[in-house]
Design an enzyme around this catalytic site. Structure first.
Site, mmCIF file in Angstrom:
data_model
loop_
_atom_site.group_PDB
_atom_site.id
_atom_site.type_symbol
_atom_site.label_atom_id
_atom_site.label_comp_id
_atom_site.label_asym_id
_atom_site.label_seq_id
_atom_site.Cartn_x
_atom_site.Cartn_y
_atom_site.Cartn_z
ATOM 1 N N HIS A 169 1.021 -1.211 -0.124
ATOM 2 C CA HIS A 169 0.071 0.028 -0.023
ATOM 3 C C HIS A 169 0.894 1.270 -0.041
ATOM 4 O O HIS A 169 0.200 2.417 -0.231
ATOM 5 C CB HIS A 169 -1.065 -0.040 1.008
ATOM 6 C CG HIS A 169 -2.100 -0.893 0.684
ATOM 7 N ND1 HIS A 169 -1.985 -2.196 1.032
ATOM 8 C CD2 HIS A 169 -3.351 -0.883 -0.020
ATOM 9 C CE1 HIS A 169 -2.919 -2.994 0.725
ATOM 10 N NE2 HIS A 169 -3.975 -2.184 0.029
ATOM 11 N N ARG A 199 -11.105 3.594 -1.606
ATOM 12 C CA ARG A 199 -10.300 2.826 -0.335
ATOM 13 C C ARG A 199 -10.749 3.890 0.756
ATOM 14 O O ARG A 199 -9.842 4.971 0.894
ATOM 15 C CB ARG A 199 -8.977 2.717 -0.560
ATOM 16 C CG ARG A 199 -8.510 1.659 -1.644
ATOM 17 C CD ARG A 199 -6.945 1.236 -1.586
ATOM 18 N NE ARG A 199 -6.569 0.089 -2.418
ATOM 19 C CZ ARG A 199 -6.029 0.064 -3.476
ATOM 20 N NH1 ARG A 199 -6.030 1.429 -4.394
ATOM 21 N NH2 ARG A 199 -5.802 -1.012 -4.239
ATOM 22 N N ARG A 240 -15.754 1.239 -0.996
ATOM 23 C CA ARG A 240 -15.284 -0.191 -0.144
ATOM 24 C C ARG A 240 -15.366 0.089 1.370
ATOM 25 O O ARG A 240 -14.654 1.039 1.764
ATOM 26 C CB ARG A 240 -14.011 -0.714 -0.443
ATOM 27 C CG ARG A 240 -13.556 -2.081 -0.017
ATOM 28 C CD ARG A 240 -12.406 -2.564 -0.429
ATOM 29 N NE ARG A 240 -11.159 -1.807 -0.172
ATOM 30 C CZ ARG A 240 -10.031 -1.990 -0.627
ATOM 31 N NH1 ARG A 240 -9.686 -3.012 -1.489
ATOM 32 N NH2 ARG A 240 -8.835 -1.547 -0.028
ATOM 33 N N GLU A 247 -10.603 -11.650 -3.784
ATOM 34 C CA GLU A 247 -9.321 -11.446 -3.708
ATOM 35 C C GLU A 247 -8.849 -12.589 -2.773
ATOM 36 O O GLU A 247 -7.659 -12.705 -2.513
ATOM 37 C CB GLU A 247 -8.875 -10.082 -2.966
ATOM 38 C CG GLU A 247 -9.780 -9.647 -1.803
ATOM 39 C CD GLU A 247 -9.678 -8.258 -1.480
ATOM 40 O OE1 GLU A 247 -8.423 -8.008 -1.964
ATOM 41 O OE2 GLU A 247 -10.262 -7.606 -0.405
ATOM 42 N N ASN A 257 -4.106 -7.760 -6.507
ATOM 43 C CA ASN A 257 -3.043 -7.813 -5.484
ATOM 44 C C ASN A 257 -3.133 -8.873 -4.507
ATOM 45 O O ASN A 257 -2.207 -9.442 -4.357
ATOM 46 C CB ASN A 257 -3.044 -6.461 -4.867
ATOM 47 C CG ASN A 257 -3.224 -5.264 -5.932
ATOM 48 O OD1 ASN A 257 -2.783 -5.372 -7.118
ATOM 49 N ND2 ASN A 257 -3.727 -4.158 -5.469
ATOM 50 N N ASP A 258 -4.257 -8.961 -3.886
ATOM 51 C CA ASP A 258 -4.257 -9.918 -2.631
ATOM 52 C C ASP A 258 -4.492 -11.283 -3.350
ATOM 53 O O ASP A 258 -4.042 -12.230 -2.741
ATOM 54 C CB ASP A 258 -5.565 -9.486 -1.890
ATOM 55 C CG ASP A 258 -5.070 -8.536 -0.881
ATOM 56 O OD1 ASP A 258 -3.802 -8.445 -0.356
ATOM 57 O OD2 ASP A 258 -5.946 -7.566 -0.461
ATOM 58 N N ARG A 286 2.790 -9.288 -0.620
ATOM 59 C CA ARG A 286 2.847 -8.241 -1.765
ATOM 60 C C ARG A 286 3.605 -7.115 -1.482
ATOM 61 O O ARG A 286 4.069 -6.574 -2.180
ATOM 62 C CB ARG A 286 1.306 -7.898 -1.750
ATOM 63 C CG ARG A 286 0.741 -7.507 -0.908
ATOM 64 C CD ARG A 286 -0.961 -7.199 -1.132
ATOM 65 N NE ARG A 286 -0.989 -5.849 -1.641
ATOM 66 C CZ ARG A 286 -2.341 -5.131 -1.818
ATOM 67 N NH1 ARG A 286 -3.285 -6.004 -1.230
ATOM 68 N NH2 ARG A 286 -2.421 -4.099 -2.073
ATOM 69 N N CYS A 319 -9.984 -4.420 -10.184
ATOM 70 C CA CYS A 319 -9.018 -3.349 -9.740
ATOM 71 C C CYS A 319 -7.699 -3.478 -8.958
ATOM 72 O O CYS A 319 -7.406 -2.612 -8.419
ATOM 73 C CB CYS A 319 -10.270 -2.477 -8.757
ATOM 74 S SG CYS A 319 -10.508 -3.457 -7.387
HETATM 75 C C1 PEP Z 1 -6.268 -5.908 -4.413
HETATM 76 O O1 PEP Z 1 -6.132 -6.477 -3.345
HETATM 77 O O2 PEP Z 1 -6.082 -5.989 -5.503
HETATM 78 C C2 PEP Z 1 -7.031 -4.756 -4.304
HETATM 79 C C3 PEP Z 1 -7.422 -3.895 -5.087
HETATM 80 O O3 PEP Z 1 -7.218 -4.137 -2.796
HETATM 81 P P1 PEP Z 1 -6.039 -3.407 -1.831
HETATM 82 O O4 PEP Z 1 -4.784 -3.253 -2.795
HETATM 83 O O5 PEP Z 1 -6.735 -2.405 -1.238
HETATM 84 O O6 PEP Z 1 -5.885 -4.676 -1.032
HETATM 85 MG MG MG Z 2 -7.029 -6.326 -1.455
#
Ligand code: PEP
Ligand code: MG
Length: 601
Positions: free
Chosen positions: A215, A322, A358, A460, A483-484, A494, A531
């Site tokens: 993040h 977010r 979210r 995710e 991402n997750d 990550r 996303c």
């Molecule tokens: C993800 O996990 O791909 C996502 C968009 O959420 P975040 O990056 O906020 O965990």
């Molecule tokens: Mg996520």
């Protein structure tokens, strides 16, 4: 004369090593752009130390809190040690000595014993106990008038600051006072720290720790700050005021550049700005493929300040808001009115374009101090009380947030997105809470949208992807969070630069989960978007469209380039290539097939 051990002389050598000519470092380029400016070496100082007396029945808890901070510090130091293993052997050895000394100071040392005694006997809070003990040790050493011991005092202070920072989790307020154009160089910068950086004043930053999909990286892009993370060896080489170049696209950091290097990067900087201007002209053109298929391009928003940019790049809406920003860098939880006001500004700012809000996604690497004890990291934070699990365990938190979302919905179209959903039961539970909150608001005379906003799930967690058909029965839409999804599927953190080279969304397992989820959504006639960070990387656009995705949501800075890519593609060719990619089991082959396709079209 005092004899000097080889270890002592080597350590002094390490301190002298900073300085001299140009040095080039490689890290992870996480936020594009070129920054050139004087460095500010951030040494985790400037932390305000709270002081109070601990209640008699709480001293053991306080000691445990201190022990947890010691453990965390030891983990950080070990991580820094393994990070420096990739450096040239002589540098790695010098850094190793220093880190060893710090580790020793945290293991059954006078410092640790002294702090624990102050907590247990004087009932001092842990931060104040650390500060008092450091002061006492430093005073003792200073009295001995010895150059070697003077250097040790500095080390004791460094360890103390690390402990205090881990105890307070106080953000780097010091960024506020840095001169314009500064480049921050730090061991680690949290997402909350990044949110405090002012892109009008700071030019960019680089760190030793941190991965590309974490993040902090996402926040750097949101702030439009060029950034390179995971730069081994940068601390110890750069000094405050040294000129530094950050190339956030290639991941290079150049310390004390020569005149020729400076000139070359000045040219690149001008070129980057020109390119961005050209891309901005795409804002008014539709996102449609060469064979006429429309693609919806939304934005991911971390901070309200990005709304202006979202409009400027012609986003169709906000695909992911977010909401963590509302809870960062504060000690309390915003009440319903404050949350409503913040959300309303964003909804109104988007002028009728839908905003997907979210619910709170903290826990794991994203810890908002305001959420307090319940969100304390467990042994495996990413698998613990994170995201929707935390919201469902704290009904007042979820109810307040849902009430604020419903009230903001009066000012423009919104959707409610739930993070880290793993089961149908979690979605049902949220729907029950939503209905209850809506009834309560109606009793208060609040005007609500009819029907209530759509409720969707982030896909995710691998289990959610595999249960997509069942989840589609209780959800109005899906948003795939790659991402997750990549992290949990491949068991790769990550945010950890040490395994960043293994993190690969093109792993066939990840692609199959994306495909499976997309097909389930289409079969069940619910909308689906993606996303994760790959939505903003043109390398993946053809493949994602080829897999059936028609909605992508990304950082505003990425949107123009993705639109350009969409407009250059023929969907039919992309679908054919996606089918052959999905027949593969080897990720290297998948990469080659995708890159070949991208090189041609
Ligand atoms: C993800 O996990 O791909 C996502 C968009 O959420 P975040 O990056 O906020 O965990
Ligand atoms: Mg996520």
């Amino acid at each position: 004369m005092r004899s000097e051990t080889p270890r002592r002389s080597r350590r002094r050598g390490a301190r002298r090593a900073a300085g001299e000519g140009e040095r080039v470092f490689e890290g992870l380029g996480v936020s594009p752009g070129i920054a050139i400016g004087p460095a500010h070496l951030h040494e985790a100082g400037d932390v305000a130390v709270p002081e109070h007396t601990v209640d008699a029945d709480k001293v053991e808890d306080e000691r445990d809190r201190f022990r947890a901070a010691v453990d965390k510090s030891l983990r950080q130091l070990t991580k820094l040690g393994s990070k420096s293993a990739n450096l040239p052997p002589n540098v790695a050895e010098e850094i190793g000595f220093l880190l060893d000394a710090h580790i020793q100071m945290l293991s059954h040392s006078r410092l640790v014993r002294g702090v624990e005694r102050r907590i247990m006997e004087e009932r001092l809070n842990a931060e104040a106990a650390v500060q008092a003990e450091i002061g006492a040790i430093a005073q003792g050493f200073a009295a001995m008038e010895d150059a070697y011991l003077a250097a040790r005092v500095q080390e004791v202070r460094e360890v103390g600051t690390r402990l205090i920072r881990n105890l307070t989790r106080v953000p780097y307020q010091a960024f506020r006072n840095l001169p314009e154009g500064t480049i921050v160089v730090s061991e680690e910068i949290t997402p909350a720290d990044t949110a405090l950086m002012d892109p009008e004043r700071l030019a960019g930053f680089c760190t030793v720790l941190g991965g590309a999909e974490g993040h902090t990286a996402i926040m750097a892009r949101a702030m439009g700050l060029p950034a390179v993370l995971g730069v081994a060896g940068i601390i110890g080489t750069v000094r405050t005021h040294d000129v530094v170049i950050i190339d956030g696209s290639s991941g290079k950091v150049i310390v004390r550049p020569t005149a020729a290097t400076l000139e070359a990067y000045e040219r690149r900087r001008v070129e980057f700005v020109r390119e961005q201007r050209q891309l901005a002209r795409l804002a008014r053109l539709p996102a449609v493929t060469r064979d006429g298929v429309e693609v919806r391009l939304d934005v991911n928003i971390e901070l309200p300040r990005e709304i202006e940019q979202a409009r400027a790049v012609g986003a169709a809406g906000v695909g992911l808001l977010r909401t963590e920003f509302m809870f960062m860098n504060r000690d309390d939880i915003p009440d319903e009115d404050e949350q409503t006001r913040l959300l309303r500004e964003i909804v109104e700012g988007m002028g009728g374009r839908p905003v997907t809000i979210r619910t709170l996604d903290v826990g794991g690497e994203k810890l908002a101090s305001a959420i307090g004890g319940d969100a304390a990291p467990g042994a495996n934070p990413a698998l613990g009380l994170r995201a929707i699990r935390l919201s469902l365990s704290r009904p007042e938190l979820l109810e307040t947030q849902l009430a604020a979302i419903l009230r903001a919905a009066e000012h423009g179209p919104v959707r409610i997105l739930l993070p880290m959903i793993a089961t149908v039961g979690e979605v049902r539970e949220v729907r029950t809470v939503l209905a209850k909150v809506a009834r309560r608001l109606m009793r208060r005379g609040v005007k609500l949208p009819d029907p209530l906003p759509p409720v969707g799930a982030m896909i995710e967690v691998p289990g959610a992807a595999l249960a997509a058909d069942a989840l589609a029965q209780v959800c109005d839409f899906f948003a795939i969070g790659t991402n997750d999804l990549t992290m949990y599927t491949l068991a790769i953190d990550r945010g950890d630069e040490q395994v960043a080279h293994l993190y690969n969304p093109l792993h066939p397992a990840v692609l199959r989960l994306i495909q499976f989820t997309t097909e389930a959504a289409l079969r069940n006639r619910i909308s689906i978007s993606l996303c994760g960070e790959i939505a903003g990387d043109p390398r993946y656009t053809a493949l994602l469209l080829g897999l059936g995705i028609r909605e992508l949501s990304m950082s505003p800075i990425k949107l123009p380039r993705i639109k350009q890519r969409v407009r250059s593609l023929a969907l039919e060719a992309a679908s054919t290539r996606a089918r052959s990619i999905m027949d593969q089991s080897d990720q290297a082959r998948i990469s080659a097939l995708l890159d070949d396709f991208n090189a041609l079209r």
